[in-house]
Enzyme design. Sequence first.
Site, PDB file in Angstrom:
ATOM      1  N   LYS A  56       0.824  -1.216   0.000  1.00 41.67           N
ATOM      2  CA  LYS A  56       0.000   0.000   0.000  1.00 41.67           C
ATOM      3  C   LYS A  56       0.859   1.267   0.000  1.00 41.67           C
ATOM      4  O   LYS A  56       0.401   2.326  -0.437  1.00 41.67           O
ATOM      5  CB  LYS A  56      -0.932   0.009   1.220  1.00 41.67           C
ATOM      6  CG  LYS A  56      -2.018  -1.056   1.208  1.00 41.67           C
ATOM      7  CD  LYS A  56      -3.136  -0.698   0.295  1.00 41.67           C
ATOM      8  CE  LYS A  56      -4.425  -1.482   0.483  1.00 41.67           C
ATOM      9  NZ  LYS A  56      -4.379  -2.842   0.999  1.00 41.67           N
ATOM     10  N   SER A 322       1.597 -22.378  15.763  1.00 40.59           N
ATOM     11  CA  SER A 322       1.673 -23.553  16.647  1.00 40.59           C
ATOM     12  C   SER A 322       0.532 -24.520  16.381  1.00 40.59           C
ATOM     13  O   SER A 322       0.366 -25.490  17.112  1.00 40.59           O
ATOM     14  CB  SER A 322       1.698 -23.169  18.137  1.00 40.59           C
ATOM     15  OG  SER A 322       1.582 -21.823  18.342  1.00 40.59           O
TER      16      SER A 322
HETATM   17  C1  LIG Z   1      -5.103  -3.876   0.691  1.00 43.25           C
HETATM   18  C2  LIG Z   1      -4.467  -5.214   0.715  1.00 43.25           C
HETATM   19  C3  LIG Z   1      -4.786  -6.187  -0.240  1.00 43.25           C
HETATM   20  C4  LIG Z   1      -5.864  -5.987  -1.288  1.00 43.25           C
HETATM   21  O1  LIG Z   1      -5.625  -4.900  -2.156  1.00 43.25           O
HETATM   22  P1  LIG Z   1      -6.823  -4.292  -3.041  1.00 43.25           P
HETATM   23  O2  LIG Z   1      -6.195  -3.243  -3.865  1.00 43.25           O
HETATM   24  O3  LIG Z   1      -7.852  -3.750  -2.101  1.00 43.25           O
HETATM   25  O4  LIG Z   1      -7.395  -5.420  -3.844  1.00 43.25           O
HETATM   26  C5  LIG Z   1      -4.081  -7.387  -0.204  1.00 43.25           C
HETATM   27  N1  LIG Z   1      -3.148  -7.639   0.742  1.00 43.25           N
HETATM   28  C6  LIG Z   1      -2.819  -6.726   1.680  1.00 43.25           C
HETATM   29  C7  LIG Z   1      -1.774  -7.083   2.684  1.00 43.25           C
HETATM   30  C8  LIG Z   1      -3.458  -5.486   1.695  1.00 43.25           C
HETATM   31  O5  LIG Z   1      -3.129  -4.598   2.631  1.00 43.25           O
END
Ligand SMILES: *Cc1c(COP(=O)(O)O)cnc(C)c1O
Length: 333
Positions: A56, A322
């Site tokens: 992100k 675990s």
């Molecule tokens: C946000 C997120 C996703 C999904 O991403 P999208 O763009 O909403 O499809 C997958 N894995 C993680 C760890 C995320 O934070």
Amino acid sequence: MSVSVFITPGEIEAARERLAGVIRQTPVEPSPVLSARAGAPVLLKLEHHQFSGSFKFRGASNALRCLNDAGRAAGVVAVSTGNHGRGLARAAAGAGVRCVIAMSELVPDNKVAAIRGEGADVLIRGRSQDEAQVEVDRLVAEEGMTMLPPFDHPAVIAGQGTLGLEMIEAVPELETVVVQLSGGGLISGVAAAIKARKPGVRIIGVSMERGAAMYASLAAGHPVEVEEQPTLADSLGGGIGLDNRHTFAMVRELVDDVVLLDEAEIAAGIRHCYREERQIVEGSGAVTVGALLAGRIAVGGPTMLLLSGGNIDMELHRRIISGENVDVAGERG
Ligand SMILES: *Cc1c(COP(=O)(O)O)cnc(C)c1O
């Protein structure tokens, strides 16, 4: 009727230039255990080592860098299941921009603490992403803040797409790419980047059975709401927005298949990542591995699985590895 807008390969290349020196280019590692099991080379993209613990940070950093001076001065606000908030908070702190994150009560405490730790203000509102969104709308209307949504935004999608460029450049002979799917910003960007270079690559999305909004929307032929439920894949919760502008159309066009996992299969993915790959991965990040282990991915040639995030509560992680049978639904009531 709203017109959907696709993100172009050129926008993804531009994002990569903008993000050079800002994001971490994460490693790609072969998995001998999964390769033996699948009968073809299986590679892991270790994006849980990205700054802020998930991909992100890419989309948030790109979107922030695309704002004009007025947009930055107003500060940024977003709704988040945790990782977008954390990525945006970190990107905003680095750029000296004020940041407010609105979250639902379903978001785990460790993620709330991490976002506060990055210097952002966190507001907990309601039992769903949609309820938290009401607070975001208020801040935009009353305080003039700039909203940067987690997935349905061109600069966010383009930022996530830089992952696709890294994947196909690391392994040009790739045949299948398996990526998490929630709102679809991640898979839209990755698919657009990869298919522009090599249209024949199969792109497979993985969601959880509990509240798979994009899956339900694809089946209905238009964006629909689903009930948000507690799941080990907490970063995949939330709707796709009834007024979705980009990701629904892109997923429909560019994604070849969508697979759903139950909670035990997600836990198996987390466990495998730890025991066999020595990686600490959150539930959402491990669903790609879980899908392969569950035999849901037809592997014909070189296959890359994305590990998208690592922000899991360490006590929950300890119980899962675990072998405890953890059901977050039962615990939260
Ligand atoms: C946000 C997120 C996703 C999904 O991403 P999208 O763009 O909403 O499809 C997958 N894995 C993680 C760890 C995320 O934070």
